[in-house]
Design an enzyme around this catalytic site. Structure first.
Site, PDB file in Angstrom:
ATOM      1  N   LYS A  20      46.567  37.369 -69.507  1.00  0.00           N
ATOM      2  CA  LYS A  20      45.901  38.259 -68.534  1.00  0.00           C
ATOM      3  C   LYS A  20      46.684  39.546 -68.327  1.00  0.00           C
ATOM      4  O   LYS A  20      46.107  40.625 -68.237  1.00  0.00           O
ATOM      5  CB  LYS A  20      45.757  37.566 -67.159  1.00  0.00           C
ATOM      6  CG  LYS A  20      44.843  36.381 -67.119  1.00  0.00           C
ATOM      7  CD  LYS A  20      44.683  35.856 -65.692  1.00  0.00           C
ATOM      8  CE  LYS A  20      45.969  35.374 -65.064  1.00  0.00           C
ATOM      9  NZ  LYS A  20      46.526  34.157 -65.693  1.00  0.00           N
ATOM     10  N   THR A  21      48.011  39.428 -68.232  1.00  0.00           N
ATOM     11  CA  THR A  21      48.806  40.623 -67.924  1.00  0.00           C
ATOM     12  C   THR A  21      48.730  41.628 -69.073  1.00  0.00           C
ATOM     13  O   THR A  21      48.562  42.835 -68.843  1.00  0.00           O
ATOM     14  CB  THR A  21      50.272  40.225 -67.640  1.00  0.00           C
ATOM     15  OG1 THR A  21      50.274  39.322 -66.528  1.00  0.00           O
ATOM     16  CG2 THR A  21      51.125  41.422 -67.298  1.00  0.00           C
ATOM     17  N   VAL A  22      48.817  41.118 -70.304  1.00  0.00           N
ATOM     18  CA  VAL A  22      48.731  42.022 -71.459  1.00  0.00           C
ATOM     19  C   VAL A  22      47.338  42.653 -71.520  1.00  0.00           C
ATOM     20  O   VAL A  22      47.188  43.859 -71.727  1.00  0.00           O
ATOM     21  CB  VAL A  22      49.081  41.259 -72.764  1.00  0.00           C
ATOM     22  CG1 VAL A  22      48.787  42.108 -73.989  1.00  0.00           C
ATOM     23  CG2 VAL A  22      50.556  40.844 -72.736  1.00  0.00           C
ATOM     24  N   LYS A  37      47.864  43.385 -58.556  1.00  0.00           N
ATOM     25  CA  LYS A  37      48.010  41.918 -58.614  1.00  0.00           C
ATOM     26  C   LYS A  37      48.038  41.460 -57.156  1.00  0.00           C
ATOM     27  O   LYS A  37      49.060  41.612 -56.470  1.00  0.00           O
ATOM     28  CB  LYS A  37      49.333  41.577 -59.317  1.00  0.00           C
ATOM     29  CG  LYS A  37      49.665  40.092 -59.359  1.00  0.00           C
ATOM     30  CD  LYS A  37      49.150  39.421 -60.607  1.00  0.00           C
ATOM     31  CE  LYS A  37      49.556  37.951 -60.645  1.00  0.00           C
ATOM     32  NZ  LYS A  37      49.044  37.263 -61.838  1.00  0.00           N
ATOM     33  N   GLY A 105      44.098  38.412 -61.707  1.00  0.00           N
ATOM     34  CA  GLY A 105      44.111  37.171 -60.949  1.00  0.00           C
ATOM     35  C   GLY A 105      45.364  36.354 -61.198  1.00  0.00           C
ATOM     36  O   GLY A 105      46.258  36.739 -61.946  1.00  0.00           O
ATOM     37  N   ALA A 106      45.398  35.197 -60.543  1.00  0.00           N
ATOM     38  CA  ALA A 106      46.517  34.263 -60.677  1.00  0.00           C
ATOM     39  C   ALA A 106      46.003  33.016 -61.400  1.00  0.00           C
ATOM     40  O   ALA A 106      45.007  32.432 -60.976  1.00  0.00           O
ATOM     41  CB  ALA A 106      47.031  33.882 -59.292  1.00  0.00           C
ATOM     42  N   GLY A 107      46.645  32.627 -62.473  1.00  0.00           N
ATOM     43  CA  GLY A 107      46.265  31.393 -63.169  1.00  0.00           C
ATOM     44  C   GLY A 107      44.791  31.364 -63.544  1.00  0.00           C
ATOM     45  O   GLY A 107      44.220  32.352 -63.968  1.00  0.00           O
ATOM     46  N   PRO A 188      44.632  40.120 -81.159  1.00  0.00           N
ATOM     47  CA  PRO A 188      45.554  39.272 -81.927  1.00  0.00           C
ATOM     48  C   PRO A 188      46.974  39.367 -81.369  1.00  0.00           C
ATOM     49  O   PRO A 188      47.249  40.232 -80.537  1.00  0.00           O
ATOM     50  CB  PRO A 188      45.480  39.898 -83.329  1.00  0.00           C
ATOM     51  CG  PRO A 188      45.180  41.330 -83.076  1.00  0.00           C
ATOM     52  CD  PRO A 188      44.349  41.388 -81.825  1.00  0.00           C
ATOM     53  N   LEU A 190      50.356  40.775 -80.936  1.00  0.00           N
ATOM     54  CA  LEU A 190      50.799  42.143 -81.235  1.00  0.00           C
ATOM     55  C   LEU A 190      52.314  42.149 -81.390  1.00  0.00           C
ATOM     56  O   LEU A 190      53.031  41.536 -80.575  1.00  0.00           O
ATOM     57  CB  LEU A 190      50.381  43.091 -80.108  1.00  0.00           C
ATOM     58  CG  LEU A 190      48.865  43.150 -79.823  1.00  0.00           C
ATOM     59  CD1 LEU A 190      48.585  43.940 -78.546  1.00  0.00           C
ATOM     60  CD2 LEU A 190      48.121  43.774 -81.012  1.00  0.00           C
TER      61      LEU A 190
HETATM   62  N1  LIG Z   1      48.226  39.921 -77.649  1.00  0.00           N
HETATM   63  C1  LIG Z   1      49.493  39.532 -77.435  1.00  0.00           C
HETATM   64  N2  LIG Z   1      50.448  39.776 -78.360  1.00  0.00           N
HETATM   65  C2  LIG Z   1      51.716  39.384 -78.159  1.00  0.00           C
HETATM   66  N3  LIG Z   1      52.142  38.721 -77.074  1.00  0.00           N
HETATM   67  C3  LIG Z   1      51.242  38.446 -76.126  1.00  0.00           C
HETATM   68  C4  LIG Z   1      49.876  38.843 -76.248  1.00  0.00           C
HETATM   69  N4  LIG Z   1      49.215  38.431 -75.148  1.00  0.00           N
HETATM   70  C5  LIG Z   1      50.122  37.807 -74.379  1.00  0.00           C
HETATM   71  N5  LIG Z   1      51.343  37.820 -74.946  1.00  0.00           N
HETATM   72  C6  LIG Z   1      52.584  37.222 -74.413  1.00  0.00           C
HETATM   73  O1  LIG Z   1      52.283  35.890 -73.984  1.00  0.00           O
HETATM   74  C7  LIG Z   1      52.936  35.605 -72.762  1.00  0.00           C
HETATM   75  C8  LIG Z   1      51.893  35.232 -71.695  1.00  0.00           C
HETATM   76  O2  LIG Z   1      51.019  36.356 -71.515  1.00  0.00           O
HETATM   77  P1  LIG Z   1      50.706  36.968 -70.081  1.00  0.00           P
HETATM   78  O3  LIG Z   1      51.935  37.126 -69.260  1.00  0.00           O
HETATM   79  O4  LIG Z   1      49.888  38.198 -70.323  1.00  0.00           O
HETATM   80  O5  LIG Z   1      49.823  35.771 -69.486  1.00  0.00           O
HETATM   81  P2  LIG Z   1      49.146  35.655 -68.030  1.00  0.00           P
HETATM   82  O6  LIG Z   1      47.821  35.009 -68.244  1.00  0.00           O
HETATM   83  O7  LIG Z   1      49.179  36.965 -67.389  1.00  0.00           O
HETATM   84  O8  LIG Z   1      50.104  34.648 -67.258  1.00  0.00           O
HETATM   85  P3  LIG Z   1      50.185  34.412 -65.632  1.00  0.00           P
HETATM   86  O9  LIG Z   1      49.182  33.347 -65.332  1.00  0.00           O
HETATM   87  O10 LIG Z   1      51.605  33.954 -65.470  1.00  0.00           O
HETATM   88  O11 LIG Z   1      49.906  35.704 -64.930  1.00  0.00           O
HETATM   89  C9  LIG Z   1      53.758  36.833 -72.396  1.00  0.00           C
HETATM   90  O12 LIG Z   1      55.078  36.659 -72.866  1.00  0.00           O
HETATM   91  C10 LIG Z   1      53.058  37.958 -73.162  1.00  0.00           C
HETATM   92  O13 LIG Z   1      53.927  39.029 -73.474  1.00  0.00           O
HETATM   93 MG   LIG Z   2      49.997  37.553 -65.569  1.00  0.00          MG
END
Ligand SMILES: Nc1ncnc2c1ncn2[C@@H]1O[C@H](COP(=O)(O)OP(=O)(O)OP(=O)(O)O)[C@@H](O)[C@H]1O
Ligand SMILES: [Mg+2]
Length: 217
Positions: A20-22, A37, A105-107, A188, A190
């Site tokens: 989600k964060t990415v 957030k 969002g969260a989770g 994909p 990255l």
């Molecule tokens: N497309 C991508 N390419 C490379 N790494 C990624 C990619 N998407 C996510 N990641 C990596 O995967 C991990 C989890 O991703 P992210 O933090 O975005 O998840 P999240 O759903 O936001 O988690 P949370 O529920 O904790 O907020 C992170 O280390 C992030 O850098």
């Molecule tokens: Mg996140």
């Protein structure tokens, strides 16, 4: 349900750690938006707001302060209870912003915010359309279909789902066949998560999102 349809979007996930964060960082760049957030649980290391700021390189004023910053990396309700706090979902409002607002969002969407309210109730109250982040790999079919059903049964608008991870043709086709909402694309893995790479990935994988907003194709 209030309609905040033109105000921005809500990046929801099928689970924690799905990307989600990415995705939120990509969409904040693509829409030239603000990021928020609302509830951060887990303050050790980098918070999601700090991560999006680092990845996008956008100025501080684009980042709205979290409504709740909770120390323990647990579900919002449990993390809040540990601190003797109740997350007040009735009075938590979207922050003002001149630009579109990307809310992370969260989770997953059925995570409790307190003993009476699930995250999905808050999403419904805010009325922002949802972009759902889902894994590409094994396990995604059940998680994604359940999430879409839960959002749909509450009348929450969903722009579409974004698959994240190694492209998986069969899972993408199966989901597209079972859902009324579109699969917007696959992001994909990255090699680099800087602003340039995120913008390129967004243009390639998610052409519906651009500086003019979201265009249904
Ligand atoms: N497309 C991508 N390419 C490379 N790494 C990624 C990619 N998407 C996510 N990641 C990596 O995967 C991990 C989890 O991703 P992210 O933090 O975005 O998840 P999240 O759903 O936001 O988690 P949370 O529920 O904790 O907020 C992170 O280390 C992030 O850098
Ligand atoms: Mg996140």
């Amino acid at each position: 349900m209030k309609s905040n349809a033109g105000r921005g979007l809500y990046v929801a996930g099928t689970d924690t750690g799905v990307g989600k964060t990415v995705l939120a960082a990509m969409l904040t760049l693509a829409l030239d938006a603000c990021y928020w957030k609302p509830v951060q649980s887990g303050l050790e290391g980098e918070t999601d707001t700090m991560a999006v700021r680092r990845m996008t390189g956008l100025p501080a004023e684009r980042f709205k302060p979290e409504a709740y910053r909770l120390t323990a990396p647990m579900s919002p309700d449990q993390s809040a209870e540990r601190e003797g706090v109740r997350i007040d979902c009735e009075h938590m409002e979207l922050p003002g912003c001149e630009r579109p607002l990307v809310v992370e969002g969260a989770g997953g969407v059925m995570v409790p915010m307190n003993r009476e309210t699930l995250q999905i109730d808050l999403i419904r109250r805010w009325g922002l359309p949802v972009v759902l982040a889902a894994r590409t790999g094994l396990g995604t079919l059940n998680h994604t279909l359940l999430t879409i059903e839960a959002l749909g049964s509450r009348g929450i608008p969903v722009l579409g789902i974004v698959m994240i991870g190694e492209p998986h043709r069969e899972n993408t086709a199966t989901l597209a066949g079972w859902m009324r909402v579109p699969v917007l694309g696959t992001v994909p893995p990255l090699a680099s998560l800087d602003a340039g790479s995120l913008m390129d990935a967004c243009r390639t994988a998610l052409p519906s999102f651009n500086q003019w907003g979201f265009e249904q194709r």
